[in-house]
Design an enzyme around this catalytic site. Structure first.
Site, PDB file in Angstrom:
ATOM      1  N   CYS A   1      -0.420  -4.951  -6.873  1.00 11.03           N
ATOM      2  CA  CYS A   1      -0.544  -3.497  -6.716  1.00 11.03           C
ATOM      3  C   CYS A   1      -1.100  -2.837  -7.980  1.00 11.03           C
ATOM      4  O   CYS A   1      -1.780  -1.812  -7.899  1.00 11.03           O
ATOM      5  CB  CYS A   1       0.812  -2.871  -6.413  1.00 11.03           C
ATOM      6  SG  CYS A   1       1.643  -3.579  -4.979  1.00 11.03           S
TER       7      CYS A   1
ATOM      8  N   ASP B   1      -0.312  -6.463   1.442  1.00 10.24           N
ATOM      9  CA  ASP B   1      -0.194  -7.319   0.247  1.00 10.24           C
ATOM     10  C   ASP B   1       1.256  -7.501  -0.193  1.00 10.24           C
ATOM     11  O   ASP B   1       1.542  -8.216  -1.158  1.00 10.24           O
ATOM     12  CB  ASP B   1      -1.067  -6.805  -0.910  1.00 10.24           C
ATOM     13  CG  ASP B   1      -0.559  -5.524  -1.554  1.00 10.24           C
ATOM     14  OD1 ASP B   1       0.339  -4.872  -0.979  1.00 10.24           O
ATOM     15  OD2 ASP B   1      -1.082  -5.155  -2.635  1.00 10.24           O
TER      16      ASP B   1
ATOM     17  N   ASP C   1      -4.372   0.284  -5.068  1.00 12.93           N
ATOM     18  CA  ASP C   1      -4.270   1.227  -3.960  1.00 12.93           C
ATOM     19  C   ASP C   1      -5.420   2.220  -3.920  1.00 12.93           C
ATOM     20  O   ASP C   1      -5.741   2.762  -2.867  1.00 12.93           O
ATOM     21  CB  ASP C   1      -2.939   1.995  -4.041  1.00 12.93           C
ATOM     22  CG  ASP C   1      -1.760   1.101  -3.667  1.00 12.93           C
ATOM     23  OD1 ASP C   1      -1.993   0.076  -3.011  1.00 12.93           O
ATOM     24  OD2 ASP C   1      -0.624   1.427  -4.046  1.00 12.93           O
TER      25      ASP C   1
ATOM     26  N   HIS D   1       2.325  -1.994   3.006  1.00  9.62           N
ATOM     27  CA  HIS D   1       1.051  -2.645   2.697  1.00  9.62           C
ATOM     28  C   HIS D   1       1.086  -4.138   3.030  1.00  9.62           C
ATOM     29  O   HIS D   1       2.091  -4.812   2.789  1.00  9.62           O
ATOM     30  CB  HIS D   1       0.715  -2.491   1.205  1.00  9.62           C
ATOM     31  CG  HIS D   1       0.486  -1.075   0.800  1.00  9.62           C
ATOM     32  ND1 HIS D   1       0.257  -0.706  -0.513  1.00  9.62           N
ATOM     33  CD2 HIS D   1       0.435   0.071   1.527  1.00  9.62           C
ATOM     34  CE1 HIS D   1       0.082   0.613  -0.571  1.00  9.62           C
ATOM     35  NE2 HIS D   1       0.188   1.098   0.655  1.00  9.62           N
TER      36      HIS D   1
END
Length: 661
Positions: A643, A471, A350, A469
């Site tokens: 992440c 992802d 991030d 997000h």
């Protein structure tokens, strides 16, 4: 067409001027004609090429016509293709005649000195400066394109320096010079001519804050290199050396393309003629070279990994060990960001995105620092920025949301969409579209990504997720066939289908999350009977399906290019969705080695049925699946393997300047 300059003549006294190699002079034969003159004759010494433009026709001299009528507004053009040895060593004479007279009523004499003034750069993109017939003042894309390229000098070659090299006006090392593009000023001809003329290197006011130019004269000593152009310095007087015909300037980019800056910068050298005292100099020749600042380029999962990053925090020792083991399998170095540097912030995906910049003479990685700025905020500058490792950041003055974290910034592998090629892939970002009033990526970040031009961004809908997000519902893995990759999408419907299948096989009492302490362990039967969960996953599936359609359209994908990875979500529409079990598409991709969040699915026949299904989907592509336990250290904190890791990858073999945006 050659650069042309008009020259006034006089029958009262001889004139003199400079003719720059490759240019033309237009002689004002009518303006200097004596009263009563009706025709003229022109002749020059052997080093001068002469043409008369008469009634739209250009006639090379000498010709069968000895006298040319003035009444038709003729023009005399001259060019020189040999450098003068001495000042005024070539000349042109214009003789004027009356109607019937055989004797001239006036003569104009022009003494000429031919010099070369040329500003050159690596216009043909070979990695070295060379002379070229290409138009230096234009910049074109594509494999047949031309134009010089500039790197933003955003690394820090001197470890003792406080900031990146593009934030100072000094040369601290020879490596700093290597990051810069050369611009060569060539001056040839009689050296004394330059005492009566001035050479000015200059840049436009609007470009000056985007570049820095350094010049060391003929010295190689670092301390001799001075900042001569850029910032508040718009012009620099160049004094040609008596002994050197070339002056080498080093040019650095200070800013990436962005809103209000296309990336193009023009430099000019102008030859000024010094008239009598008290009068201003007049420009008699300008040469221009245009550079484009190289864009920041992202790297997709399909490119080879060069370095894996992970944070060490209080409770993730096993996770760091598992990531390290996977990196070792992939023969990829592991960099662990220690606790004092991450300050208990484990979400390294991030905080930063790794990319690179490239010119024909140099390529280096550049880390893009997100505006999120939590515990890891100092890590990119303190630990990543360094020699040949650049840094760029964008802030969000309007305030940040979770969508400004770079788990919400991905890039596809290369694709072709309805005949349009994206050889560097397309950037994928999540936003609140089609829902109005939701969270969006910061304008400064989005504008920056769009301005790079070579990886045209696609906006997806991610605000349905609690974290938000991209992802969390997509990933790309390499594949040996079709387009060279597969898009993986999280799929609640595929998960329900799998669980239903296992129920029908008689495994309805098989439970989730076996071996995890203090975690509820719902069975397949209980999950399938939970109407609230099913309804919420129908909603999640509709959001993913919306994105599927955007991705198919924007990346030119067909159904066989997409694999549905079983996944369930939980939550509510107000707070957003989060993964019900570790989110398997949120994986680490290191070549053929995949680090997948361990889902702790129902065990059927001694195997987790979720793991088994993922292996069935991915192993035929030659991929190796390693399931990593991130349940307590990441999953319960609303993130998973992707992440908590980051990867610096090998740049594309494809050169970005061959793209046609």
């Amino acid at each position: 067409m050659a650069q042309q300059r008009r020259v006034q003549l006089s029958t009262q006294r001889p004139s003199s001027t400079v003719c720059v190699l490759g240019t033309e002079l237009s002689l004002d034969v009518c303006g200097s004609a004596p009263k009563g003159a009706v025709s003229f004759h022109v002749q020059g010494t052997p080093g001068v090429k002469l043409y008369v433009v008469h009634e739209g026709q250009s006639v090379k001299l000498p010709s069968s016509v000895s006298r040319w009528p003035l009444g038709t507004g003729p023009e005399v053009l001259l060019a020189m293709d040999t450098l003068s040895k001495d000042v005024g060593d070539e000349k042109v004479r214009i003789s004027y005649f009356r109607e019937a007279g055989g004797v001239p009523v006036g003569r104009a004499m022009l003494y000429l000195t031919c010099v070369e003034v040329s500003l050159d750069a690596d216009v043909n993109r070979s990695g070295a400066v060379s002379r070229t017939l290409l138009d230096k003042a234009t910049w074109t894309w594509g494999p047949e394109g031309h134009g010089a390229i500039l790197l933003v000098n955003c690394d820090r070659d001197d470890p003792g320096a406080e900031s990146p090299d593009n934030q100072d006006a000094a040369i601290r090392s020879y490596n700093d010079l290597k990051d810069m593009s050369q611009m060569v000023l060539r001056t040839r001809g009689p050296r004394t001519i330059f005492t009566g003329h001035r050479l000015l290197l200059h840049v436009g006011f609007s470009d000056a804050d985007k570049v820095g130019v350094f010049y060391g004269g003929n010295s190689v000593a670092l301390e001799e290199y001075k900042h001569v152009l850029g910032g508040s310095k718009l012009a620099y007087t160049v004094k040609p050396s008596r002994h050197h015909e070339e002056s080498v300037f080093y040019v650095e980019g200070l800013a990436f393309p962005d809103v209000g800056f296309s990336g193009l910068v023009a430099f000019h050298v102008t030859l000024l003629e010094s008239p009598e005292k008290g009068l201003l100099e007049t420009p008699i020749f300008t040469d221009t070279v245009v550079f484009r600042v190289a864009p920041w380029i992202m790297t997709p999962n399909t490119l080879a990994p060069l370095e894996v990053f992970v944070c060490s925090v209080d409770d993730n020792e096993d996770f760091v060990g598992a990531v390290g083991a996977l990196a070792e399998k992939a023969k990829c170095p592991l960099t662990v960001c220690p606790l004092p540097e991450n300050r208990q912030d484990r979400w390294i995906q991030d905080e930063v995105e790794f990319g690179y910049v490239q010119a024909p003479h140099k390529t280096f990685p550049v880390v893009f620092d997100s505006p999120r700025d939590r515990g890891l905020k100092d890590f990119p500058v303190r630990s990543i920025l360094g020699p040949d490792f650049g840094y760029v950041a964008r802030q969000a003055p309007e305030g940040t949301s979770s969508l400004d974290s770079f788990g919400n910034l991905e890039v596809s592998p290369p694709v072709t969409v309805q005949g349009k090629e994206y050889p560097l892939g397309r950037i994928l970002i999540g936003s609140s579209f089609p829902r109005f009033g939701g969270r969006r990526m910061a304008k400064a970040v989005k504008d920056f990504l769009v301005a790079q031009q070579v990886q045209a961004p696609v906006e997806l809908f991610s605000d349905w997720l609690q974290v938000g997000h991209v992802d969390e519902f997509l990933s790309f893995v390499p594949a040996p066939d079709r387009k060279g990759f597969r898009l993986l999408l999280a799929s609640p419907s595929a998960c329900y289908q799998l669980l239903k299948e296992k129920q029908e096989e008689g495994f309805g009492e098989a439970a989730m999350f076996q071996g995890l302490e203090k975690v509820p362990k719902p069975t397949i039967n209980e999950i399938l009977a939970n109407e609230g969960l099913r309804k919420f996953n129908n909603y999640a599936q509709s959001c993913i399906s919306w994105n599927r359609d955007i991705l198919k359209r924007s990346l030119g994908l067909a159904e066989p290019d997409i694999l549905d990875i079983p996944q369930l979500f939980q939550g509510d529409v107000a707070s957003g969705a989060e993964a019900f079990f570790p989110d398997m598409v949120n994986m680490l991709v290191l070549g053929r080695h995949l680090g997948i969040p361990k889902p702790f699915g129902p065990v059927v026949g001694g195997q987790c049925c979720l793991e088994q299904r993922v292996r069935e989907l991915l192993e035929p592509l030659g991929l190796s699946c390693t399931f990593i336990d991130d349940f307590f250290s990441y999953h319960l904190l609303s993130g998973d393997v992707h992440c908590g890791t980051n990867v610096r990858r090998k740049p594309f073999a494809f050169k970005w300047w061959h793209v046609v945006p």
